[in-house]
Design a protein around this motif. Sequence first.
Motif, PDB file in Angstrom:
ATOM      1  N   ARG A  59       0.831  -1.214   0.000  1.00  0.00           N
ATOM      2  CA  ARG A  59       0.000   0.000   0.000  1.00  0.00           C
ATOM      3  C   ARG A  59       0.863   1.262   0.000  1.00  0.00           C
ATOM      4  NH1 ARG A  59      -2.762  -3.235   3.774  1.00  0.00           N
ATOM      5  NH2 ARG A  59      -4.673  -4.028   2.858  1.00  0.00           N
ATOM      6  N   CYS A  60       1.969   1.226   0.726  1.00  0.00           N
ATOM      7  CA  CYS A  60       2.886   2.369   0.741  1.00  0.00           C
ATOM      8  C   CYS A  60       3.490   2.586  -0.647  1.00  0.00           C
ATOM      9  CB  CYS A  60       3.996   2.159   1.768  1.00  0.00           C
ATOM     10  SG  CYS A  60       3.433   2.187   3.479  1.00  0.00           S
ATOM     11  N   VAL A  61       3.896   1.503  -1.297  1.00  0.00           N
ATOM     12  CA  VAL A  61       4.468   1.603  -2.642  1.00  0.00           C
ATOM     13  C   VAL A  61       3.423   2.133  -3.618  1.00  0.00           C
ATOM     14  CG1 VAL A  61       5.435   0.275  -4.569  1.00  0.00           C
ATOM     15  CG2 VAL A  61       6.228  -0.153  -2.226  1.00  0.00           C
ATOM     16  N   LEU A  62       2.196   1.662  -3.503  1.00  0.00           N
ATOM     17  CA  LEU A  62       1.128   2.151  -4.385  1.00  0.00           C
ATOM     18  C   LEU A  62       0.887   3.651  -4.179  1.00  0.00           C
ATOM     19  CD1 LEU A  62      -1.351  -0.848  -4.096  1.00  0.00           C
ATOM     20  CD2 LEU A  62      -0.178  -0.078  -6.185  1.00  0.00           C
ATOM     21  N   LEU A  63       0.939   4.106  -2.933  1.00  0.00           N
ATOM     22  CA  LEU A  63       0.796   5.541  -2.665  1.00  0.00           C
ATOM     23  C   LEU A  63       1.932   6.312  -3.327  1.00  0.00           C
ATOM     24  CD1 LEU A  63      -0.372   8.048  -1.274  1.00  0.00           C
ATOM     25  CD2 LEU A  63       0.894   7.372   0.787  1.00  0.00           C
ATOM     26  N   LEU A  64       3.152   5.808  -3.209  1.00  0.00           N
ATOM     27  CA  LEU A  64       4.294   6.490  -3.815  1.00  0.00           C
ATOM     28  C   LEU A  64       4.251   6.422  -5.341  1.00  0.00           C
ATOM     29  CD1 LEU A  64       7.023   5.358  -1.298  1.00  0.00           C
ATOM     30  CD2 LEU A  64       5.912   7.598  -1.441  1.00  0.00           C
ATOM     31  N   ASP A  65       3.640   5.392  -5.893  1.00  0.00           N
ATOM     32  CA  ASP A  65       3.444   5.339  -7.352  1.00  0.00           C
ATOM     33  C   ASP A  65       2.475   6.429  -7.797  1.00  0.00           C
ATOM     34  OD1 ASP A  65       5.173   3.214  -7.638  1.00  0.00           O
ATOM     35  OD2 ASP A  65       3.604   1.727  -8.036  1.00  0.00           O
ATOM     36  N   LEU A  66       1.450   6.658  -6.981  1.00  0.00           N
ATOM     37  CA  LEU A  66       0.464   7.691  -7.307  1.00  0.00           C
ATOM     38  C   LEU A  66       1.059   9.088  -7.149  1.00  0.00           C
ATOM     39  CD1 LEU A  66      -2.474   8.468  -8.004  1.00  0.00           C
ATOM     40  CD2 LEU A  66      -2.922   8.456  -5.538  1.00  0.00           C
ATOM     41  N   ARG A 101       8.247  -9.888  -7.846  1.00  0.00           N
ATOM     42  CA  ARG A 101       7.314 -10.947  -7.461  1.00  0.00           C
ATOM     43  C   ARG A 101       5.906 -10.708  -8.004  1.00  0.00           C
ATOM     44  NH1 ARG A 101       9.025 -14.637  -3.600  1.00  0.00           N
ATOM     45  NH2 ARG A 101      11.101 -14.173  -2.819  1.00  0.00           N
ATOM     46  N   CYS A 102       5.534  -9.449  -8.178  1.00  0.00           N
ATOM     47  CA  CYS A 102       4.192  -9.128  -8.685  1.00  0.00           C
ATOM     48  C   CYS A 102       4.121  -9.157 -10.206  1.00  0.00           C
ATOM     49  CB  CYS A 102       3.751  -7.755  -8.181  1.00  0.00           C
ATOM     50  SG  CYS A 102       3.283  -7.757  -6.454  1.00  0.00           S
ATOM     51  N   GLY A 103       5.260  -9.227 -10.855  1.00  0.00           N
ATOM     52  CA  GLY A 103       5.248  -9.260 -12.303  1.00  0.00           C
ATOM     53  C   GLY A 103       4.664  -8.007 -12.931  1.00  0.00           C
ATOM     54  N   GLY A 104       4.898  -6.856 -12.326  1.00  0.00           N
ATOM     55  CA  GLY A 104       4.456  -5.599 -12.923  1.00  0.00           C
ATOM     56  C   GLY A 104       3.147  -5.059 -12.395  1.00  0.00           C
ATOM     57  N   LYS A 105       2.289  -5.892 -11.803  1.00  0.00           N
ATOM     58  CA  LYS A 105       1.014  -5.414 -11.252  1.00  0.00           C
ATOM     59  C   LYS A 105       1.029  -5.622  -9.752  1.00  0.00           C
ATOM     60  CE  LYS A 105      -3.907  -5.329 -11.624  1.00  0.00           C
ATOM     61  NZ  LYS A 105      -4.025  -4.321 -10.624  1.00  0.00           N
ATOM     62  N   LEU A 106       1.151  -4.519  -9.010  1.00  0.00           N
ATOM     63  CA  LEU A 106       1.209  -4.629  -7.555  1.00  0.00           C
ATOM     64  C   LEU A 106      -0.120  -5.106  -7.007  1.00  0.00           C
ATOM     65  CD1 LEU A 106       3.241  -1.460  -6.539  1.00  0.00           C
ATOM     66  CD2 LEU A 106       4.030  -3.790  -6.891  1.00  0.00           C
ATOM     67  N   ASP A 107      -0.042  -5.996  -6.043  1.00  0.00           N
ATOM     68  CA  ASP A 107      -1.221  -6.633  -5.493  1.00  0.00           C
ATOM     69  C   ASP A 107      -1.061  -6.752  -3.979  1.00  0.00           C
ATOM     70  OD1 ASP A 107      -3.332  -8.279  -4.796  1.00  0.00           O
ATOM     71  OD2 ASP A 107      -2.811  -9.876  -6.179  1.00  0.00           O
ATOM     72  N   THR A 108      -2.005  -6.209  -3.223  1.00  0.00           N
ATOM     73  CA  THR A 108      -1.911  -6.290  -1.766  1.00  0.00           C
ATOM     74  C   THR A 108      -2.226  -7.690  -1.256  1.00  0.00           C
ATOM     75  OG1 THR A 108      -4.176  -5.496  -1.514  1.00  0.00           O
ATOM     76  CG2 THR A 108      -2.413  -3.852  -1.364  1.00  0.00           C
ATOM     77  N   PHE A 109      -2.640  -8.584  -2.136  1.00  0.00           N
ATOM     78  CA  PHE A 109      -2.941  -9.956  -1.723  1.00  0.00           C
ATOM     79  C   PHE A 109      -1.796 -10.918  -2.023  1.00  0.00           C
ATOM     80  CE2 PHE A 109      -7.119  -8.016  -2.443  1.00  0.00           C
ATOM     81  CZ  PHE A 109      -7.628  -8.151  -1.171  1.00  0.00           C
ATOM     82  N   LEU A 110      -0.674 -10.391  -2.460  1.00  0.00           N
ATOM     83  CA  LEU A 110       0.491 -11.225  -2.733  1.00  0.00           C
ATOM     84  C   LEU A 110       0.926 -11.939  -1.466  1.00  0.00           C
ATOM     85  CD1 LEU A 110       2.872 -12.008  -4.675  1.00  0.00           C
ATOM     86  CD2 LEU A 110       4.088 -10.065  -3.689  1.00  0.00           C
ATOM     87  N   ILE A 111       1.233 -13.217  -1.608  1.00  0.00           N
ATOM     88  CA  ILE A 111       1.780 -13.984  -0.491  1.00  0.00           C
ATOM     89  C   ILE A 111       3.218 -14.318  -0.849  1.00  0.00           C
ATOM     90  CG2 ILE A 111       1.618 -16.123   0.828  1.00  0.00           C
ATOM     91  CD1 ILE A 111      -1.425 -16.053   0.240  1.00  0.00           C
ATOM     92  N   ALA A 112       4.137 -13.745  -0.113  1.00  0.00           N
ATOM     93  CA  ALA A 112       5.570 -13.942  -0.352  1.00  0.00           C
ATOM     94  C   ALA A 112       6.280 -13.935   0.999  1.00  0.00           C
ATOM     95  CB  ALA A 112       6.114 -12.862  -1.284  1.00  0.00           C
ATOM     96  N   PRO A 113       6.273 -15.076   1.692  1.00  0.00           N
ATOM     97  CA  PRO A 113       6.840 -15.115   3.046  1.00  0.00           C
ATOM     98  C   PRO A 113       8.293 -14.656   3.124  1.00  0.00           C
ATOM     99  CG  PRO A 113       5.683 -17.161   2.542  1.00  0.00           C
ATOM    100  CD  PRO A 113       5.717 -16.356   1.287  1.00  0.00           C
ATOM    101  N   ALA A 114       9.100 -14.985   2.133  1.00  0.00           N
ATOM    102  CA  ALA A 114      10.513 -14.585   2.174  1.00  0.00           C
ATOM    103  C   ALA A 114      10.653 -13.068   2.104  1.00  0.00           C
ATOM    104  CB  ALA A 114      11.292 -15.249   1.037  1.00  0.00           C
TER     105      ALA A 114
END
Length: 156
Positions: A59-66, A101-114
Amino acid sequence: MPAPLSTLTQSLFDRAVTWIARGDRGLPSSAIWHHMMEVPYDGGAERRHYPNRLDDFTRCVLLLDLIPEWRERLREMRAYSPGWAGLIARWPELEAELRDRCGGKLDTFLIAPALEREIRRAIAQGFVNDPHFSVALKPDGTLHRAYPRDAREMMK
């Protein structure tokens, strides 16, 4: 349907107001917004909320993209807590990994434990580097707990 939030032809103020009214927000992204807009936010206490989960970081990255004008000022968030300081030190690396990891489309539902673990390690490092805190880490290098050194002295 409302116009997309990514309309960069809008003024910074218009984009910021649109985001606070309609954006996908969490406490950390709201903390960034309030700081950058110089708007009081519960006495400033909530500005300490750093993104310790992947969805909040996204969400922070999406805000900074905007509002990319705020990227150069992001380091100002270090003043709010060692957690912010640790994240800011590794922000470009963590954001690049998120985008990979998102492949270009940011998603707040991404699951990436590492990646989430790396976010938490960055936070922990911020506390480790702050001489005002006593820190206990978990075996994976993430924060178990952090006490202000003055508070530990009072507990004795």
